[in-house]
Motif scaffolding. Structure first.
Motif, short mmCIF file in Angstrom:
data_model
loop_
_atom_site.label_atom_id
_atom_site.label_comp_id
_atom_site.label_asym_id
_atom_site.label_seq_id
_atom_site.Cartn_x
_atom_site.Cartn_y
_atom_site.Cartn_z
N LEU A 174 0.84 -1.20 0.00
CA LEU A 174 0.00 0.00 0.00
C LEU A 174 0.87 1.25 0.00
CD1 LEU A 174 -2.81 -0.74 2.57
CD2 LEU A 174 -3.05 -0.15 0.16
N ARG A 175 1.90 1.21 0.87
CA ARG A 175 2.73 2.40 1.04
C ARG A 175 3.49 2.73 -0.25
NH1 ARG A 175 5.51 5.81 0.36
NH2 ARG A 175 7.08 6.85 1.63
N TYR A 176 4.00 1.71 -0.93
CA TYR A 176 4.91 1.99 -2.05
C TYR A 176 4.25 1.90 -3.43
CZ TYR A 176 8.63 2.66 1.12
OH TYR A 176 9.40 3.20 2.11
N LEU A 177 2.94 1.55 -3.45
CA LEU A 177 2.25 1.46 -4.73
C LEU A 177 2.36 2.79 -5.48
CD1 LEU A 177 0.80 -0.72 -6.16
CD2 LEU A 177 -1.38 0.21 -5.37
N ASP A 178 2.06 3.89 -4.77
CA ASP A 178 2.11 5.21 -5.41
C ASP A 178 3.53 5.55 -5.85
OD1 ASP A 178 -0.53 5.80 -5.36
OD2 ASP A 178 -0.47 6.83 -3.43
N VAL A 179 4.50 5.24 -5.00
CA VAL A 179 5.89 5.57 -5.33
C VAL A 179 6.30 4.85 -6.61
CG1 VAL A 179 8.28 5.38 -4.57
CG2 VAL A 179 6.51 6.00 -2.93
N VAL A 180 5.96 3.55 -6.68
CA VAL A 180 6.36 2.77 -7.85
C VAL A 180 5.58 3.21 -9.09
CG1 VAL A 180 6.45 0.45 -8.83
CG2 VAL A 180 7.12 0.82 -6.47
N THR A 181 4.27 3.50 -8.92
CA THR A 181 3.49 3.97 -10.07
C THR A 181 4.06 5.27 -10.60
OG1 THR A 181 1.67 3.29 -8.66
CG2 THR A 181 1.10 4.09 -10.84
N GLU A 182 4.44 6.17 -9.68
CA GLU A 182 5.01 7.44 -10.13
C GLU A 182 6.32 7.20 -10.86
OE1 GLU A 182 5.33 10.32 -6.93
OE2 GLU A 182 3.16 10.09 -6.62
N GLU A 183 7.11 6.26 -10.33
CA GLU A 183 8.39 5.97 -10.96
C GLU A 183 8.15 5.45 -12.38
OE1 GLU A 183 11.35 5.40 -8.12
OE2 GLU A 183 11.86 3.45 -8.92
N LEU A 184 7.18 4.55 -12.51
CA LEU A 184 6.84 4.03 -13.84
C LEU A 184 6.39 5.17 -14.74
CD1 LEU A 184 6.43 1.59 -15.67
CD2 LEU A 184 4.08 1.46 -14.86
N GLY A 185 5.56 6.07 -14.18
CA GLY A 185 5.09 7.23 -14.95
C GLY A 185 6.27 8.05 -15.47
#
Ligand SMILES: Nc1ncnc2c1ncn2[C@@H]1O[C@H](COP(=O)(O)OP(=O)(O)OP(=O)(O)O)[C@@H](O)[C@H]1O
Ligand SMILES: [Mg+2]
Lengths: 252, 232
Positions: B156-167
């Motif tokens: 949950l915590r890193y989903l956004d971080v990884v999605t942003e990185e992919l973005g």
């Protein structure tokens, strides 16, 4: 002289691939000092930092913190004494809320109940983030996250605060606010930075790490004012920056 | 970022469904889904009853129907599959709208659709009415092994971080003239995903170091729940 808070002796470290990142580092930092650790990319600064709380183990040499050797039997105590703030706050803030993140360290030290609450409250107040306790860390701005990262370490009441590039990626206002916070704290600070004006502003003493050894150690203003030495260590001041003039205008 | 301060599926509210303890909601959801899945698909009336019950809970939660409907799109691949089943399965044929389809296939499609829709809607309702942190606390209350709850928490915590990185990586690819949507560039996209995996893995290592630095010894410390701490 009193016992150094940080006592690094002939510290060497080779990474598993054989690369020798540190080759005999000697460094003593005394209580209440604020020391800047400077040096070009790849000099071994981060490697040195990771030895100070026992994350990496020396190939040769030793580190002690207030007389306690860094090593297996006392790792927990060493990590309480040495608080490391990593460069990327996203690496440091992994819990669901700011409160839980700040509580994580002291709770690992065994604090519970009111004592834990008081620690968390105080640490958040020190960095001015007390109103954000219930927010998830990843919804904060970068500067706010950096401040919370500092609070997570302050909550452990360390004797030494070690910061790896604390001013990187901060806008000028956040950078200054962080400087105010660091100045207001009554702890020993070792700060890795490429931001030389920042080092000058906060740290009276600077140490240069170059190719895995300490290449210079002295007053920050003398180092920055010595163009020949600066060039030798690949250090450069921002255009038009005059260290001696800057110190004259430094806020008290 | 998404609506409110929860995760993308969360809909902020104060209904009785929102306030119900998370572990109760999770246990009920699990029991309900198992019941639905175990029901023979010929019992049409039973599915009608499940649907009515579920819609009642949705109405009680005051989460707008459109909000849930939009998120029901995850079911689309199953719908497509369900629609195909009557055409491709064997057995006695019947006529529907002038097309010859397999009768057992028709029943199988109905079962898939009914069970799938009810299951997805029930899960979405729980997700919409439960904050992520409560969800984790609920799982812990249900005695899920602590390690699994920790892993879910980190996800949950890193989903956004990884999605942003992919973005960011996708933007970098586009800026260099590579369109991730064109099949010609799929090999490059594949390598990017590989790089993302390596980056995420290395981040995991750095996070672990940061945890060790703060005295982590493999067990998550008990922290007071938000309800039990005073606000500054
Ligand atoms: N995990 C590793 N394995 C092998 N070599 C490494 C590893 N980490 C760092 N190094 C090497 O060790 C040397 C010192 O790296 P370190 O990260 O300590 O430098 P640094 O002074 O922090 O640099 P920077 O200013 O870029 O952060 C570099 O040459 C680097 O390539
Ligand atoms: Mg570094």
């Amino acid at each position: 002289m009193s016992e150094p808070v940080l006592d690094v002796r002939r510290l060497a470290h080779a990474y598993p691939d054989g690369h020798e990142a540190l080759r005999g580092v000697d460094l003593h930092v005394h209580r209440g000092e604020r020391v800047a650790l400077l040096g070009p990319n790849g000099a071994g600064k981060t490697t040195l930092v990771l030895h100070l709380n026992g994350i990496l183990t020396p190939t040769a040499g030793s580190v002690s913190v207030s007389g306690l050797p860094v090593g297996a039997p006392h790792l927990q105590e060493v990590r309480r004494r040495v608080g490391v703030v990593f460069q990327d706050p996203d690496d440091q803030l992994f819990m669901g809320s700011v409160h839980d993140d700040v509580a994580f360290g002291p709770a690992n030290l065994g604090l519970r109940g009111e004592a834990l609450r008081a620690r968390v409250r105080r640490a958040l107040e020190q960095v001015g983030m007390q109103d954000y306790a219930d927010r998830p860390p990843h919804h904060l701005s970068y500067g706010q996250r950096r401040r919370v990262a500092v609070a997570t370490v302050l909550a452990m009441e360390p004797e030494v605060l070690v910061l790896d590039e604390p001013s990187s990626n901060l806008d000028p206002a956040s950078r200054r606010e962080l400087a105010d916070i660091l100045r207001s704290l009554d702890v020993t600070v070792l700060m890795v930075t490429h931001d030389l004006p920042y080092a000058l502003e906060l740290c009276p003493r600077a140490v240069v790490l170059h190719d895995g050894v300490i290449a210079a150690d002295g007053a920050t203003v003398d180092l920055l004012g010595d163009p020949e030495q600066m060039a030798r260590h690949r250090l450069e001041l921002p255009f038009g920056f005059d260290p001696r003039a800057a110190l004259g205008h430094r806020p008290a | 970022m998404g609506a409110g301060h929860g995760h993308r599926l969360h809909y902020h509210g104060h209904s009785p469904v929102h306030r119900a303890p998370a572990h109760l909601k999770i246990a009920t959801l699990l029991a309900f889904v198992l019941l639905v899945v175990a029901t023979p698909h010929a019992w049409v009336w039973a599915f009608a009853a499940y649907a009515a019950l579920l819609l009642g809970v949705v109405a009680l939660s005051r989460v707008p129907a459109a909000y849930l409907a939009k998120r029901m799109v995850v079911e689309v691949p199953f719908v497509v599959f369900a629609v195909l089943v009557p055409f491709v399965s064997h057995g006695p044929r019947t006529e529907v709208l002038g097309l010859s389809v397999s009768e057992p296939g028709l029943w199988a499609a109905w079962g898939l659709l009914a069970k799938g829709t009810i299951g997805v809607l029930a899960s979405l309702t729980v997700a919409a009415t439960t904050e992520p942190q409560q969800l984790l606390a609920g799982l812990r209350r249900l005695r899920l092994p602590d390690q699994l709850v920790q892993i879910a928490g980190f996800m949950l915590r890193y989903l956004d971080v990884v999605t942003e990185e992919l973005g960011r990586m996708m933007v970098a690819m586009r800026s260099r003239g590579c369109d991730p949507r064109s099949p010609r560039h799929w090999p490059a996209v594949g390598r990017t995903l590989g790089a993302l995996f390596v980056r995420s893995y290395e981040r995991g290592e750095r996070v672990h170091l940061a945890m060790l630095s703060r005295g982590y010894d493999g067990r998550m410390p008990d922290l007071p729940a938000p309800a039990h701490r005073e606000h500054a």
